[in-house]
Scaffold this active site. Sequence first.
Site, PDB file in Angstrom:
ATOM      1  N   CYS A  40      74.920 127.789  17.390  1.00 63.11           N
ATOM      2  CA  CYS A  40      74.529 128.021  15.993  1.00 63.11           C
ATOM      3  C   CYS A  40      74.562 126.702  15.212  1.00 63.11           C
ATOM      4  N   HIS A  41      73.912 126.714  14.050  1.00 65.06           N
ATOM      5  CA  HIS A  41      73.783 125.491  13.246  1.00 65.06           C
ATOM      6  C   HIS A  41      75.098 124.863  12.838  1.00 65.06           C
ATOM      7  N   THR A  42      76.080 125.710  12.571  1.00 63.43           N
ATOM      8  CA  THR A  42      77.311 125.140  12.062  1.00 63.43           C
ATOM      9  C   THR A  42      78.075 124.378  13.150  1.00 63.43           C
ATOM     10  N   HIS A  62      81.289 129.617  18.068  1.00 66.32           N
ATOM     11  CA  HIS A  62      81.879 130.714  17.278  1.00 66.32           C
ATOM     12  C   HIS A  62      81.048 131.991  17.423  1.00 66.32           C
ATOM     13  N   GLU A  63      80.137 132.030  18.423  1.00 65.39           N
ATOM     14  CA  GLU A  63      79.226 133.180  18.551  1.00 65.39           C
ATOM     15  C   GLU A  63      79.300 133.703  19.982  1.00 65.39           C
ATOM     16  N   CYS A  92      92.388 141.496   8.984  1.00 65.21           N
ATOM     17  CA  CYS A  92      93.787 141.892   9.242  1.00 65.21           C
ATOM     18  C   CYS A  92      94.100 143.270   8.696  1.00 65.21           C
ATOM     19  N   CYS A  95      96.063 141.957   4.199  1.00 66.12           N
ATOM     20  CA  CYS A  95      96.152 140.926   3.155  1.00 66.12           C
ATOM     21  C   CYS A  95      95.513 141.458   1.857  1.00 66.12           C
ATOM     22  N   CYS A  98      91.656 141.914   2.188  1.00 69.73           N
ATOM     23  CA  CYS A  98      91.234 143.084   2.972  1.00 69.73           C
ATOM     24  C   CYS A  98      91.512 144.373   2.203  1.00 69.73           C
ATOM     25  N   CYS A 106      89.020 137.757   4.666  1.00 71.07           N
ATOM     26  CA  CYS A 106      90.438 137.925   5.004  1.00 71.07           C
ATOM     27  C   CYS A 106      91.149 136.580   4.870  1.00 71.07           C
ATOM     28  N   ARG A 110      93.683 132.029   7.223  1.00 71.03           N
ATOM     29  CA  ARG A 110      92.666 131.107   6.729  1.00 71.03           C
ATOM     30  C   ARG A 110      93.092 129.634   6.825  1.00 71.03           C
ATOM     31  N   CYS A 169      77.638 136.060  15.154  1.00 69.02           N
ATOM     32  CA  CYS A 169      77.295 135.304  13.939  1.00 69.02           C
ATOM     33  C   CYS A 169      75.932 135.721  13.393  1.00 69.02           C
ATOM     34  N   ARG A 370      67.241 131.177  19.200  1.00 67.95           N
ATOM     35  CA  ARG A 370      68.629 131.095  19.647  1.00 67.95           C
ATOM     36  C   ARG A 370      68.681 130.691  21.111  1.00 67.95           C
TER      37      ARG A 370
HETATM   38  P1  NAD Z   1      66.964 127.754  11.594  1.00 62.69           P
HETATM   39  O1  NAD Z   1      66.862 126.297  11.644  1.00 62.69           O
HETATM   40  O2  NAD Z   1      66.765 128.555  12.836  1.00 62.69           O
HETATM   41  O3  NAD Z   1      65.942 128.325  10.505  1.00 62.69           O
HETATM   42  C1  NAD Z   1      65.647 127.702   9.312  1.00 62.69           C
HETATM   43  C2  NAD Z   1      64.189 128.006   8.970  1.00 62.69           C
HETATM   44  O4  NAD Z   1      63.922 127.525   7.641  1.00 62.69           O
HETATM   45  C3  NAD Z   1      63.175 127.320   9.883  1.00 62.69           C
HETATM   46  O5  NAD Z   1      62.254 128.279  10.370  1.00 62.69           O
HETATM   47  C4  NAD Z   1      62.477 126.307   8.969  1.00 62.69           C
HETATM   48  O6  NAD Z   1      61.126 126.102   9.317  1.00 62.69           O
HETATM   49  C5  NAD Z   1      62.630 126.972   7.620  1.00 62.69           C
HETATM   50  N1  NAD Z   1      62.543 126.061   6.470  1.00 62.69           N
HETATM   51  C6  NAD Z   1      63.043 124.811   6.348  1.00 62.69           C
HETATM   52  N2  NAD Z   1      62.756 124.299   5.138  1.00 62.69           N
HETATM   53  C7  NAD Z   1      62.068 125.242   4.460  1.00 62.69           C
HETATM   54  C8  NAD Z   1      61.501 125.307   3.153  1.00 62.69           C
HETATM   55  N3  NAD Z   1      61.600 124.288   2.308  1.00 62.69           N
HETATM   56  N4  NAD Z   1      60.865 126.436   2.800  1.00 62.69           N
HETATM   57  C9  NAD Z   1      60.764 127.492   3.660  1.00 62.69           C
HETATM   58  N5  NAD Z   1      61.281 127.468   4.920  1.00 62.69           N
HETATM   59  C10 NAD Z   1      61.923 126.376   5.307  1.00 62.69           C
HETATM   60  O7  NAD Z   1      68.415 128.098  10.983  1.00 62.69           O
HETATM   61  P2  NAD Z   1      69.223 129.474  11.052  1.00 62.69           P
HETATM   62  O8  NAD Z   1      69.982 129.538  12.316  1.00 62.69           O
HETATM   63  O9  NAD Z   1      68.316 130.585  10.725  1.00 62.69           O
HETATM   64  O10 NAD Z   1      70.286 129.234   9.884  1.00 62.69           O
HETATM   65  C11 NAD Z   1      69.864 129.200   8.533  1.00 62.69           C
HETATM   66  C12 NAD Z   1      71.020 128.844   7.627  1.00 62.69           C
HETATM   67  O11 NAD Z   1      71.993 129.893   7.591  1.00 62.69           O
HETATM   68  C13 NAD Z   1      71.786 127.591   8.044  1.00 62.69           C
HETATM   69  O12 NAD Z   1      72.061 126.822   6.871  1.00 62.69           O
HETATM   70  C14 NAD Z   1      73.077 128.159   8.609  1.00 62.69           C
HETATM   71  O13 NAD Z   1      74.151 127.253   8.554  1.00 62.69           O
HETATM   72  C15 NAD Z   1      73.279 129.345   7.687  1.00 62.69           C
HETATM   73  N6  NAD Z   1      74.242 130.396   8.124  1.00 62.69           N
HETATM   74  C16 NAD Z   1      75.053 130.943   7.178  1.00 62.69           C
HETATM   75  C17 NAD Z   1      75.959 131.941   7.508  1.00 62.69           C
HETATM   76  C18 NAD Z   1      76.807 132.583   6.452  1.00 62.69           C
HETATM   77  O14 NAD Z   1      77.715 133.351   6.798  1.00 62.69           O
HETATM   78  N7  NAD Z   1      76.569 132.343   5.172  1.00 62.69           N
HETATM   79  C19 NAD Z   1      76.052 132.363   8.844  1.00 62.69           C
HETATM   80  C20 NAD Z   1      75.192 131.805   9.782  1.00 62.69           C
HETATM   81  C21 NAD Z   1      74.286 130.819   9.415  1.00 62.69           C
HETATM   82  C1  022 Z   2      78.329 130.348  10.564  1.00 61.44           C
HETATM   83  N1  022 Z   2      78.304 129.769   9.357  1.00 61.44           N
HETATM   84  C2  022 Z   2      77.201 129.007   9.287  1.00 61.44           C
HETATM   85  C3  022 Z   2      76.555 129.140  10.461  1.00 61.44           C
HETATM   86  N2  022 Z   2      77.276 129.963  11.244  1.00 61.44           N
HETATM   87  C4  022 Z   2      79.250 129.928   8.361  1.00 61.44           C
HETATM   88  C5  022 Z   2      79.896 128.818   7.843  1.00 61.44           C
HETATM   89  C6  022 Z   2      80.820 128.981   6.817  1.00 61.44           C
HETATM   90  C7  022 Z   2      81.111 130.236   6.324  1.00 61.44           C
HETATM   91  C8  022 Z   2      80.490 131.342   6.866  1.00 61.44           C
HETATM   92  C9  022 Z   2      79.553 131.185   7.884  1.00 61.44           C
HETATM   93  C10 022 Z   2      82.023 130.399   5.252  1.00 61.44           C
HETATM   94  C11 022 Z   2      81.721 130.907   4.009  1.00 61.44           C
HETATM   95  C12 022 Z   2      82.875 130.868   3.237  1.00 61.44           C
HETATM   96  C13 022 Z   2      83.872 130.350   4.017  1.00 61.44           C
HETATM   97  N3  022 Z   2      83.357 130.018   5.242  1.00 61.44           N
HETATM   98  C14 022 Z   2      85.266 130.157   3.581  1.00 61.44           C
HETATM   99  C15 022 Z   2      86.067 131.361   3.911  1.00 61.44           C
HETATM  100  C16 022 Z   2      87.415 131.342   3.201  1.00 61.44           C
HETATM  101  O1  022 Z   2      87.757 130.348   2.606  1.00 61.44           O
HETATM  102  O2  022 Z   2      88.101 132.374   3.281  1.00 61.44           O
HETATM  103  C17 022 Z   2      84.081 129.460   6.300  1.00 61.44           C
HETATM  104  C18 022 Z   2      84.547 130.259   7.343  1.00 61.44           C
HETATM  105  C19 022 Z   2      85.281 129.687   8.400  1.00 61.44           C
HETATM  106  C20 022 Z   2      85.562 128.332   8.399  1.00 61.44           C
HETATM  107  C21 022 Z   2      85.092 127.545   7.364  1.00 61.44           C
HETATM  108  C22 022 Z   2      84.353 128.108   6.321  1.00 61.44           C
HETATM  109  C23 022 Z   2      86.368 127.738   9.501  1.00 61.44           C
HETATM  110  O3  022 Z   2      86.920 128.438  10.308  1.00 61.44           O
HETATM  111  N4  022 Z   2      86.472 126.428   9.610  1.00 61.44           N
HETATM  112  C24 022 Z   2      84.281 131.732   7.395  1.00 61.44           C
HETATM  113 ZN    ZN Z   3      76.969 130.669  13.129  1.00 59.56          ZN
END
Ligand code: NAD
Ligand code: 022
Ligand code: ZN
Length: 375
Positions: A40-42, A62-63, A92, A95, A98, A106, A110, A169, A370
């Site tokens: 995954c991206h992170t 993480h996935e 948990c 907390c 939760c 949770c 953390r 994830c 993926r």
């Molecule tokens: P990815 O790279 O597979 O997909 C991103 C897409 O965005 C691509 O298709 C790309 O062409 C498109 N894109 C880029 N710039 C653009 C623009 N200006 N306008 C429109 N489209 C555009 O990435 P992903 O795996 O789908 O992840 C996306 C995001 O989600 C990442 O930032 C990732 O870290 C985040 N994420 C967040 C969480 C969360 O819990 N909040 C969990 C997982 C992933």
């Molecule tokens: C997963 N992420 C992006 C791609 N794949 C992702 C990254 C960060 C978070 C969630 C998903 C996230 C959002 C908010 C938080 N995190 C903070 C949670 C908190 O403070 O309770 C986050 C998480 C874990 C970690 C860091 C940031 C870590 O374990 N290092 C859920």
């Molecule tokens: Zn992820």
Amino acid sequence: MKTKAAVAFEKAKPLQIATVDLEGPKTGEVLVEIKATGICHTDDFTISGADPEGLFPAIMGHEGAGVVVDVGPGVTSVRKGDHVIPLYTPECRTCPSCLSRKTNLCTSIRATQGQGVMPDGSSRFSLDGKKIHHYMGCSTFSNFTVLPEIAVAKIREDAPFDKVCYIGCGVTTGIGAVINTAKAGPGCTGIVFGLGGIGLNVLQGLRLVGADMIIGVDTNPAKKAWGEKFGMTHFVNPKDVGSDLVAHLVNMTKRGADQIGGADYTFDCTGNVEVMRTALECSHRGWGESIIIGVAGAGQEIKTRPFQLVTGRTWKGTAFGGARGRTDVPKIVEWYMDGKIQIDPMITHTLSLADINKGFDLMHSGESIRSVVVF
Ligand code: NAD
Ligand code: 022
Ligand code: ZN
């Protein structure tokens, strides 16, 4: 014991496959044999060195999905042989967060999770007596890993590891953002920015809840065909629209007598802060909600005119799709096994651990949705 793992010894270097030492599970912990893990991206963000909180050396990932092979003292919710998905957002159930029922974040472990160690403050991984950090409480780029009991979701045993690992994830994040965060329902309109591994899951989440109009927005024209597989009804390439993307999207979503336009729900799945602004501004006046899923680079900021919020738009964010892992992840596995959601076509590449760095190359080139490593 010994386990094979892909280790990030220092930032911005390829992962190295090594045999490392792994201590057994302590109180409240479980030893899991990881059978498969997504990339995954992170993971990439941290490995690259761009993550200010990144720790090295570490075992990322993480996935995952795997099998419990040993449990420490006091473990009651899982046993040897159980199939599980590790949770980077644990649950948990005791907390304040939760118990609030208002958040999935949770707080019980953390602090230590962020420091790359187990809840007792120590790491289970080492090499030549030197500590290796855990990552996001999971470290699934290792054939065996140790996790807190509260950070595993028990799943049905007939679910294929090489597919359901993605529920750890991407799948849960995308579908959960629709169901738990937006709480979208039948007849709604949605706009999804970024049709990658997350955005495609938002699309299928919107389809699952019965959305009427599902617009996908991506700068890559190849994503039109991808979006259509997962419920997208309309595709917009910002490059074809010119300067006023907001006006274009608002125009597309005009419904009802007043013809105001704007979507009920919009989702940023790009991590780009300019896109986040566009997503907010093309949500509907009076009730539109824009959900930030993408993780922006360190130090980035979002902005809009306060007028956008004063006129009833809401900006929200979501972590792990607002899902309570031990409760919700097994349900998403059921939905997959029942054919309600798709996962297989999004897993474009399956690799061995030795080839894990190729998985990151495929991510960078945009070739993969993926990649999954199978142990
Ligand atoms: P990815 O790279 O597979 O997909 C991103 C897409 O965005 C691509 O298709 C790309 O062409 C498109 N894109 C880029 N710039 C653009 C623009 N200006 N306008 C429109 N489209 C555009 O990435 P992903 O795996 O789908 O992840 C996306 C995001 O989600 C990442 O930032 C990732 O870290 C985040 N994420 C967040 C969480 C969360 O819990 N909040 C969990 C997982 C992933
Ligand atoms: C997963 N992420 C992006 C791609 N794949 C992702 C990254 C960060 C978070 C969630 C998903 C996230 C959002 C908010 C938080 N995190 C903070 C949670 C908190 O403070 O309770 C986050 C998480 C874990 C970690 C860091 C940031 C870590 O374990 N290092 C859920
Ligand atoms: Zn992820």
